[in-house]
Structure formats: C-alpha cells, structure tokens
Design a protein around this motif. Structure first.
Motif: not given
Length: 395
Positions: A320-322, A379-382, A387-393
């Motif tokens: 998800m981070y990638v 890197r901060a934006q990534a 974080i914002l996509r944790l639920d989606r993942a």
C-alpha cells in the motif's frame, strides 16, 4: 463547488513546507544530542515540543532517568471504517539521539549546498523526525486521519534503546500500524527487513607480574582475550547472516607487566530470531572457558535489537505504501538491511511495521552523512497518503 479532499489539502500544504522543514531541521542538527547526553537529547525534544505547541498538538512526556525522555504527540482522527481500529493508534516513531560526540554541531553545523544537507544526524534521523512533525501538523490542520495519530519521539536508539524499549513496545502493542522514518535508502527504497543485534562486553581478570623478573607468576588477561576473540570470530556464518565482530579491545597495565585485565566488546548480528539464543549460548561458552589457565571472565549485555521480519500484514502495508508513494512521484522498492533499528521491537510485538520511510540520505554515522533535500516533501506526502488509505487496504 466540491470541497477539497483531506488528501488534496494535506499534500498541497506539505508541498509548501520545504523551507519551514529545513528551518526546524537546522535547529535540531545544530543541537547536541549524543545518546549519553541526556540534556542535549532533551533539548532536541524541546524543539519538538515547541513545534507541537504552535500547532495545538498535545505532547505527553514520559521521563527517562539516564537518557532522553520519550515524547508522545497525539492527533485525534476520525472514525475508522473498521470499528476495531477506532482506538488503535497509527504510530509514527523516531529517535532524537545521534552517535556523535559533544560539540560536533559546532564543528560541523547544518548546511545546504546544491540540494544536499549535511550535519550530524541530518539523515539519521532528524530529517525523519521533522517529517513526522509536519505530517502530524498537516492532519491537525485538515483532518481526515482514519483514527488517532501518535508521534513517538525517543532518545536512545543508537545504543539499543535501553530505556526507550519498554515505551516503544507498549506503544506498539496498541498500534494499528507503525511507520519508522529512518533515512530512505540512497536508491529511494524502504526497509522491509533488518538484522537483530546484541551488543555485549566481556571483562577478563588475570594476574599482574613483572614481565622480565617474575614472568612465570603472571596470568595474561590479554593472552586470554586474544584466544577468545579468535573463537568468537569463528562463530561468523555468512550464509546464515550471522556475524560476530569484536570491535573494541583494551587491557593491560604497562608494557613490562603481564596484563592483569582486559576487555572486549562484541557486536553480534543475525537474521532469524531463533539464531539469537543459539549463538548467544555459544558466546557464553567461550566467555566461560579459560584458554589461559587462571583467568576468569564475565559477559554483560549492554544493548539489544530484535530483527525486523515482514509478516503478511507488514507486506500488505508495504504494498500500500508503494502505491501511495507512486502518487508522490516516487518509485519505491523494499530492501533488507544489516543495520538494526527500533522497528524490530514494534514488529516483534505484532504491529505491522515499515521502516526507512524517511527522507533519502546516506553515509550515516560518518562526517559525510547527507540528506537529499528534495526528498523531504514527497516522502512526507507519501506517508500522509499511506495513512489516509489504511482503511482501503484493510489495515
């Protein structure tokens, strides 16, 4: 008119913050903070606390006796889609201490030249701390976090976190995921696996005697140390990723005295958790054995790191981070590192963990340590996007 999404607002604001990030980073790098310098490490902590106060973010101080205090900065988040994650913190951690001696910032102050920042601790890992601070500030300003965010700032990682470990592990047991912004690899990659490490010291007692007039009455601790070093180094098994290094030795009284004492310091690195006890058992056997009759030796563990191993949940976090990093213009791969970090402690207690998500830098622990300034914002934006996509993942 459609309201701006938290992701758009956060990433747009972070895009304007490079100079502000560099200002905070300069203050941190120019503040002494070796691991054994508690006042210095706490002075770096005061920079964190002032920044958080300006952002309206509360900070809890967890006092430590010998090393830097632990700081917990908390930003409340929205309701997670998975109700079981509502109260579990999304942890961003980092250490404030460096390996450098007192006065190093005076000798080598922070500077930026052609997009490269230098100075003691600039990449390892004060840039990562600054990144965490600004990501917390962004979520405080714009909201959108799928749960509470916790910034954990510790003070003794470079010596194995002797006082920080219990705080790290307690925090990780309640964590949803852990991001550890140790410096991003020079390739732009992140770290998905690390070796464990045990740092110990052995002390040998011999017997002094005049080396010319009464040699036979002496018992050489240095002779014993030499035999032990040879035996310890023979435990190295490169195929298994096990290395033993006696990196510091000392001993003796004078050149014309049979050495009454000696000391060696051992660095053990390993990959598989099960290898730790096996090798430590063999180390204890070597220390207990007297190669030179009449000598005695003791072994003391001074610090320890656990290996970072990638669980299925951590692999999902990495994937998800990638994807999140790709939207910040970054191509990220996963790498294995022989170095140790606090991320091993968080992974060992079950928290999905990803390490080295900080700004890109290299040559840590040396006068040539550097940071790529242009990596601060993306890197901060990534991390914010991840974080914002944790639920989606499903994390």
């Amino acid at each position: 008119m459609t309201a701006e999404s938290p992701e758009s607002a956060i990433t747009a604001w972070l895009a304007t913050q490079q100079e502000a990030m560099l200002g905070v980073l300069e203050a941190m790098v120019n503040t002494d903070g070796g691991s054994y310098d508690k006042p210095g490490v706490d002075a770096v902590g005061a920079i964190v606390q002032r920044f958080m106060a300006e952002q309206g973010i509360p900070v809890e101080v967890v006092p430590r006796e010998k090393h830097g205090d632990c700081l917990k900065a908390r930003v409340e988040g929205g309701e997670a889609l998975n109700s079981g994650n509502m109260q579990r913190s999304i942890v961003m951690m980092g250490h404030r201490d460096t390996v450098f001696p007192k006065g190093e910032p005076t000798r080598r102050p922070f500077r930026v030249d052609n997009g490269i920042a230098t100075g003691p601790g600039v990449a390892d890992m004060k840039a990562g701390l600054v990144m965490n601070m600004f990501v917390l500030a962004a979520f405080k300003k714009f909201g959108g976090a799928p749960g509470p965010l916790l910034g954990l700032f510790t003070g003794d990682e470079e010596i194995g976190s002797p006082e920080g470990r219990e705080v790290i592990e307690a925090t990780a047991r309640e964590a949803r995921v852990v991001f550890n912004p140790e410096p991003g690899r020079p390739s732009g990659g992140v770290v998905t696996g690390r070796k464990g490490g045990v740092f110990s010291v052995f002390d040998i007692e011999g017997k002094a005697a005049h080396s010319g007039g009464n040699f036979e009455a002496g018992i050489s601790a240095i002779g014993e140390l030499a035999a032990k070093v040879t035996a310890l180094h023979a435990l190295t098994d490169l195929k298994r990723g096990i290395t033993l290094n006696v990196g510091l030795v000392s001993g003796g009284q004078s050149v014309n005295t049979v050495a009454p004492w000696a000391q060696g310091q051992i660095d053990l690195r390993y990959v598989e958790p099960a290898d730790r006890d096996e090798v430590m058992g063999r180390i204890h056997e070597i220390i207990a054995r007297s190669y030179v009759p009449g000598t005695r030796a003791t072994l003391t563990i001074r610090g320890e790191f656990l290996p970072l191993t990638q669980t299925p949940a951590a692999a999902k976090l990495f994937g998800m981070y990638v994807d999140a990093a790709k939207e910040s213009g970054l191509t990220v791969t996963g790498e294995f590192s022989g170095g140790c970090a606090d991320s091993g402690f968080t992974a060992a207690v079950g928290a999905p963990t990803i390490c080295a998500v900080g700004p890109v830098g290299g040559k840590a622990h040396s006068p040539e340590e550097y940071l790529e300034v242009a990596s601060l914002v993306p890197r901060a934006q990534a991390m914010a996007r991840a974080i914002l996509r944790l639920d989606r993942a499903g994390l």
